[in-house]
Design a protein around this motif. Structure first.
Motif, PDB file in Angstrom:
ATOM      1  N   GLU A   1       0.819  -1.209   0.000  1.00  0.00           N
ATOM      2  CA  GLU A   1       0.000   0.000   0.000  1.00  0.00           C
ATOM      3  C   GLU A   1       0.855   1.262   0.000  1.00  0.00           C
ATOM      4  O   GLU A   1       0.481   2.273  -0.583  1.00  0.00           O
ATOM      5  CB  GLU A   1      -0.931   0.001   1.220  1.00  0.00           C
ATOM      6  CG  GLU A   1      -1.989  -1.087   1.176  1.00  0.00           C
ATOM      7  CD  GLU A   1      -2.929  -1.019   2.361  1.00  0.00           C
ATOM      8  OE1 GLU A   1      -2.761  -0.091   3.190  1.00  0.00           O
ATOM      9  OE2 GLU A   1      -3.812  -1.888   2.449  1.00  0.00           O
ATOM     10  N   ALA A   2       2.010   1.201   0.650  1.00  0.00           N
ATOM     11  CA  ALA A   2       2.882   2.376   0.709  1.00  0.00           C
ATOM     12  C   ALA A   2       3.686   2.549  -0.564  1.00  0.00           C
ATOM     13  O   ALA A   2       4.341   3.570  -0.755  1.00  0.00           O
ATOM     14  CB  ALA A   2       3.812   2.287   1.913  1.00  0.00           C
ATOM     15  N   GLY A   3       3.666   1.562  -1.458  1.00  0.00           N
ATOM     16  CA  GLY A   3       4.426   1.658  -2.694  1.00  0.00           C
ATOM     17  C   GLY A   3       5.911   1.499  -2.489  1.00  0.00           C
ATOM     18  O   GLY A   3       6.701   2.074  -3.242  1.00  0.00           O
ATOM     19  N   LEU A   4       6.310   0.709  -1.487  1.00  0.00           N
ATOM     20  CA  LEU A   4       7.725   0.558  -1.155  1.00  0.00           C
ATOM     21  C   LEU A   4       8.192  -0.875  -1.364  1.00  0.00           C
ATOM     22  O   LEU A   4       7.449  -1.823  -1.103  1.00  0.00           O
ATOM     23  CB  LEU A   4       7.987   0.960   0.297  1.00  0.00           C
ATOM     24  CG  LEU A   4       7.645   2.392   0.709  1.00  0.00           C
ATOM     25  CD1 LEU A   4       7.865   2.556   2.206  1.00  0.00           C
ATOM     26  CD2 LEU A   4       8.480   3.391  -0.070  1.00  0.00           C
ATOM     27  N   ARG A  29       1.941   4.024  -7.354  1.00  0.00           N
ATOM     28  CA  ARG A  29       2.324   4.140  -5.950  1.00  0.00           C
ATOM     29  C   ARG A  29       3.830   4.014  -5.766  1.00  0.00           C
ATOM     30  O   ARG A  29       4.430   4.733  -4.967  1.00  0.00           O
ATOM     31  CB  ARG A  29       1.595   3.080  -5.110  1.00  0.00           C
ATOM     32  CG  ARG A  29       0.116   3.309  -4.960  1.00  0.00           C
ATOM     33  CD  ARG A  29      -0.458   2.512  -3.790  1.00  0.00           C
ATOM     34  NE  ARG A  29      -0.291   1.082  -3.976  1.00  0.00           N
ATOM     35  CZ  ARG A  29      -1.136   0.301  -4.642  1.00  0.00           C
ATOM     36  NH1 ARG A  29      -2.211   0.844  -5.209  1.00  0.00           N
ATOM     37  NH2 ARG A  29      -0.923  -1.002  -4.752  1.00  0.00           N
ATOM     38  N   VAL A  30       4.437   3.082  -6.503  1.00  0.00           N
ATOM     39  CA  VAL A  30       5.882   2.906  -6.386  1.00  0.00           C
ATOM     40  C   VAL A  30       6.613   4.142  -6.901  1.00  0.00           C
ATOM     41  O   VAL A  30       7.571   4.621  -6.281  1.00  0.00           O
ATOM     42  CB  VAL A  30       6.346   1.652  -7.156  1.00  0.00           C
ATOM     43  CG1 VAL A  30       7.865   1.553  -7.169  1.00  0.00           C
ATOM     44  CG2 VAL A  30       5.747   0.401  -6.527  1.00  0.00           C
ATOM     45  N   ASP A 259       0.234   8.834   1.918  1.00  0.00           N
ATOM     46  CA  ASP A 259      -0.302   8.734   3.261  1.00  0.00           C
ATOM     47  C   ASP A 259      -0.052  10.054   3.973  1.00  0.00           C
ATOM     48  O   ASP A 259       1.077  10.391   4.308  1.00  0.00           O
ATOM     49  CB  ASP A 259       0.390   7.590   4.010  1.00  0.00           C
ATOM     50  CG  ASP A 259      -0.120   7.442   5.435  1.00  0.00           C
ATOM     51  OD1 ASP A 259       0.436   6.585   6.154  1.00  0.00           O
ATOM     52  OD2 ASP A 259      -1.071   8.151   5.806  1.00  0.00           O
ATOM     53  N   ALA A 260      -1.107  10.818   4.194  1.00  0.00           N
ATOM     54  CA  ALA A 260      -0.955  12.153   4.765  1.00  0.00           C
ATOM     55  C   ALA A 260      -0.340  12.132   6.148  1.00  0.00           C
ATOM     56  O   ALA A 260       0.286  13.098   6.578  1.00  0.00           O
ATOM     57  CB  ALA A 260      -2.319  12.850   4.809  1.00  0.00           C
ATOM     58  N   SER A 261      -0.505  11.008   6.850  1.00  0.00           N
ATOM     59  CA  SER A 261       0.041  10.949   8.207  1.00  0.00           C
ATOM     60  C   SER A 261       1.562  10.944   8.216  1.00  0.00           C
ATOM     61  O   SER A 261       2.180  11.197   9.240  1.00  0.00           O
ATOM     62  CB  SER A 261      -0.466   9.682   8.903  1.00  0.00           C
ATOM     63  OG  SER A 261       0.019   8.518   8.248  1.00  0.00           O
TER      64      SER A 261
END
Length: 340
Positions: A1-4, A29-30, A259-261
Motif C-alpha cells: 500500500e505504501a508503494g515501497l 504508488r511505487v 499517506d498524509a500521516s
C-alpha cells in the motif's frame, strides 16, 4: 500500500520500475514513493549508488517527471555530480564525497558512477536514441526535451552509417531544431507542437516538406518520418514547456496514494517551497550543457581552506557532507561555466 520495496531506498524503486517488474496497478504508488524520497528525504539530491544511478534519470523521465531528473542533474551541492565539479574534480569519483572520503576505497576515475547522466543527456535532452526494433542506429528515435532552465542543447553520435546530430534552442518564442542523418538511415522525429499547422521545416509547412512524412499527433508532439539529410524544424516554444497530460495524471495519483500521516503538519509532498531554502551556490542550473562532451570540466580549482568537521547531510544518511557554512565560504568557488 505504501508503494515501497525492501527498505524504501531510491534504488529499490528505480530498478523494479526500469525493468517492468512492478504490477501495473502498483506502478503509480511505487513511482510516487520514489518522487517522495527524492523531494523530501534527499532534498532533490541523488540518493543512489552505481546500480540505481544507471537508470534513475530515465525512470523519472519515462514516468512523466523529466523536470525532476533535470533538478538532480543540475545540482551543485553534495551529493551530486555537480558537487564533484564544484570541488575541482576533472574525473568521476567512486564516492559522492570523494574529496574527503576514505582514500582506501575511493577511486578517482570511477566512470560508472556517472550513472545514466550522459545517456539521459544524449537520448532524452538532445533526443538521439536507438530504435530497439531496428538496432545499430539504422533507424533513430529523435525526441528532444526542453527541461528546466535549459535554453539549448547539442549532441552527436558517430554511428556505423555516419554522424547523427541534433541541436535545438528556444529563442524568440520559437523552438528551433536542426537534425542531420547519414545516408541509409531513417528517423522518427517528435517535434514539440500542439497543432500540426504550427510546425515548419526549412520555412515550409512540415507535412509538405521534401523528405518529411507526417505520421500522427501524439500528445504534445507532431510525429514525422524522415530519411537521411539535414532538416530544420520549428514550432512555438511554449509547446515544449507545457506540462504533459501524463505528468498531471501521475501527480493526481500521487496525491491520492500518499499517506498524509507521514507528512509533517503544513508540509507538501510535491514541493519543498514551504521550507526555508538553504543557500546553494550557482552552478549547473545557470550554465549550458553540451551533451556531446564528457566528462565534466570546469575552470575552477579545488578549495584551498581545510573544511571543518563533517556532519550528516540528511537524517539516517550514511555519507557525510561539508556543512553549509563552509559552502558559503569564499574559498569555495561556485562555477559559472560548465560543460558536460
Amino acid at each position: 500500500e505504501a508503494g515501497l520495496y525492501a527498505n524504501g531506498t531510491q534504488t529499490s524503486a528505480v530498478l523494479p520500475l526500469a525493468f517492468g517488474l512492478v504490477p501495473e496497478d502498483c506502478r503509480a504508488r511505487v513511482f510516487a514513493s520514489l518522487v517522495d524520497n527524492i523531494v523530501r528525504k534527499t532534498d532533490l539530491h541523488v540518493g543512489t549508488g552505481m546500480i540505481g544511478g544507471q537508470w534513475l534519470l530515465r525512470v523519472l523521465s519515462d514516468n512523466g517527471r523529466p523536470d525532476l531528473a533535470w533538478k538532480l542533474a543540475a545540482q551543485t551541492t553534495y551529493p551530486s555530480w555537480g558537487y564533484m565539479v564544484a570541488s575541482g574534480a576533472t574525473t568521476i569519483w567512486e564516492l559522492w564525497n570523494g574529496d574527503h572520503g576514505d582514500p582506501l576505497m575511493n577511486s578517482g576515475n570511477h566512470v560508472m558512477q556517472i550513472g545514466d547522466l550522459c545517456t539521459w543527456l544524449h537520448e532524452y535532452v538532445a533526443g538521439i536514441a536507438p530504435d530497439e526494433s531496428r538496432p545499430g542506429f539504422r533507424h533513430v528515435l529523435m525526441r528532444p526535451r526542453a527541461v528546466g532552465e535549459l535554453a539549448w542543447a547539442r549532441a552527436s553520435h558517430v554511428s556505423l552509417y555516419g554522424p547523427i546530430a541534433s541541436e535545438w534552442k528556444t529563442a524568440a518564442g520559437r523552438f528551433e531544431w536542426h537534425i542531420s542523418l547519414p545516408p541509409n538511415t531513417t528517423a522518427t522525429v517528435f517535434v514539440p507542437a500542439q497543432d500540426l499547422r504550427e510546425v515548419t521545416e526549412s520555412g515550409r509547412p512540415a507535412d509538405r516538406a521534401d523528405g518529411v512524412r507526417f505520421v500522427r499527433m501524439k500528445g504534445d508532439r507532431a510525429v514525422f518520418e524522415v530519411g537521411s539529410g539535414r532538416y530544420a524544424f520549428a514550432s512555438p516554444s511554449a509547446a515544449s514547456r507545457t506540462t504533459p497530460t501524463r505528468t498531471k495524471r501521475l501527480r493526481k495519483r500521487y496525491e491520492r496514494n500518499m499517506d498524509a500521516s507521514r507528512l509533517p503538519k503544513g508540509s507538501s509532498h510535491l514541493t519543498s517551497k514551504n521550507k526555508k531554502a538553504p543557500h546553494r551556490p550557482s552552478g549547473l542550473a545557470d550554465c549550458r550543457f553540451v551533451a556531446s562532451r564528457c566528462p565534466f570540466r570546469t575552470q575552477h580549482g579545488s578549495p584551498k581552506a581545510e573544511p571543518p568537521a563533517l556532519t550528516p547531510c540528511h537524517p539516517g544518511h550514511p555519507i557525510k557532507q561539508i556543512p553549509p557554512q563552509y559552502l558559503r565560504s569564499t574559498s569555495v568557488p561556485s562555477p559559472s561555466y560548465l560543460r558536460c
